[in-house]
Motif scaffolding. Sequence first.
Motif, PDB file in Angstrom:
ATOM      1  N   MET A   1      -4.265   1.183  -1.412  1.00 22.93           N
ATOM      2  CA  MET A   1      -2.970   0.702  -1.231  1.00 22.93           C
ATOM      3  C   MET A   1      -2.103   1.148  -0.134  1.00 22.93           C
ATOM      4  N   ASN A   2      -1.813   0.381   0.912  1.00 19.50           N
ATOM      5  CA  ASN A   2      -0.961   1.033   1.767  1.00 19.50           C
ATOM      6  C   ASN A   2       0.465   0.473   1.765  1.00 19.50           C
ATOM      7  N   LEU A   3       1.093   1.001   2.566  1.00 14.54           N
ATOM      8  CA  LEU A   3       2.574   0.581   2.549  1.00 14.54           C
ATOM      9  C   LEU A   3       2.907  -0.792   3.063  1.00 14.54           C
ATOM     10  N   TRP A   4       2.129  -1.481   3.801  1.00 20.97           N
ATOM     11  CA  TRP A   4       2.311  -3.106   4.073  1.00 20.97           C
ATOM     12  C   TRP A   4       2.140  -3.583   2.766  1.00 20.97           C
ATOM     13  N   LEU A   5       1.038  -3.270   2.087  1.00 18.61           N
ATOM     14  CA  LEU A   5       0.895  -4.076   0.805  1.00 18.61           C
ATOM     15  C   LEU A   5       2.011  -3.945  -0.273  1.00 18.61           C
ATOM     16  N   LEU A   6       2.417  -3.039  -0.311  1.00 18.67           N
ATOM     17  CA  LEU A   6       3.549  -2.170  -1.268  1.00 18.67           C
ATOM     18  C   LEU A   6       4.773  -3.046  -0.773  1.00 18.67           C
ATOM     19  N   ALA A   7       4.954  -3.439   0.511  1.00 13.97           N
ATOM     20  CA  ALA A   7       6.246  -4.172   1.026  1.00 13.97           C
ATOM     21  C   ALA A   7       5.871  -5.505   0.474  1.00 13.97           C
ATOM     22  N   VAL A  46       2.792 -12.203   6.538  1.00 13.05           N
ATOM     23  CA  VAL A  46       2.759 -11.518   7.485  1.00 13.05           C
ATOM     24  C   VAL A  46       2.365 -10.147   7.105  1.00 13.05           C
ATOM     25  N   LEU A  47       3.350  -9.759   6.074  1.00  6.67           N
ATOM     26  CA  LEU A  47       2.879  -8.500   5.791  1.00  6.67           C
ATOM     27  C   LEU A  47       1.593  -8.286   5.088  1.00  6.67           C
ATOM     28  N   LEU A  48       0.892  -9.591   4.351  1.00  6.68           N
ATOM     29  CA  LEU A  48      -0.276  -9.397   3.889  1.00  6.68           C
ATOM     30  C   LEU A  48      -1.346  -9.316   4.970  1.00  6.68           C
ATOM     31  N   ALA A  49      -1.139  -9.909   6.034  1.00  4.18           N
ATOM     32  CA  ALA A  49      -2.290 -10.034   7.151  1.00  4.18           C
ATOM     33  C   ALA A  49      -2.123  -8.392   7.949  1.00  4.18           C
ATOM     34  N   GLN A  50      -1.023  -7.910   7.957  1.00  4.31           N
ATOM     35  CA  GLN A  50      -0.900  -6.653   8.491  1.00  4.31           C
ATOM     36  C   GLN A  50      -1.512  -5.304   7.400  1.00  4.31           C
ATOM     37  N   GLY A  51      -1.246  -5.777   5.983  1.00  4.65           N
ATOM     38  CA  GLY A  51      -1.842  -4.815   5.143  1.00  4.65           C
ATOM     39  C   GLY A  51      -3.594  -5.005   5.098  1.00  4.65           C
TER      40      GLY A  51
END
Length: 83
Positions: A1-7, A46-51
Amino acid sequence: MNLWLLAAAGMMLSLVPCVIACLRGKPVDRLASLEMAGVVTTLLLVLLAQGFHRIPFYDLALTLALLSFGSGLVFARFLERWL
């Protein structure tokens, strides 16, 4: 899990007040919470796409942003009949 998915997981929690306002509010409050839920969901996509590092997922976020704006206008048009 990266920071984008946590956000994105944290952003999902901000949908809870929008749902509560949609279920219990006056019609004008429901419209405001519907628009806010559209904005939050667009940012969530958008966050999920980046994650997930998937560029085509941005198209879904863009489509939702355009459709949620239009649906808010339609809802406001029907709402003015009862105000």
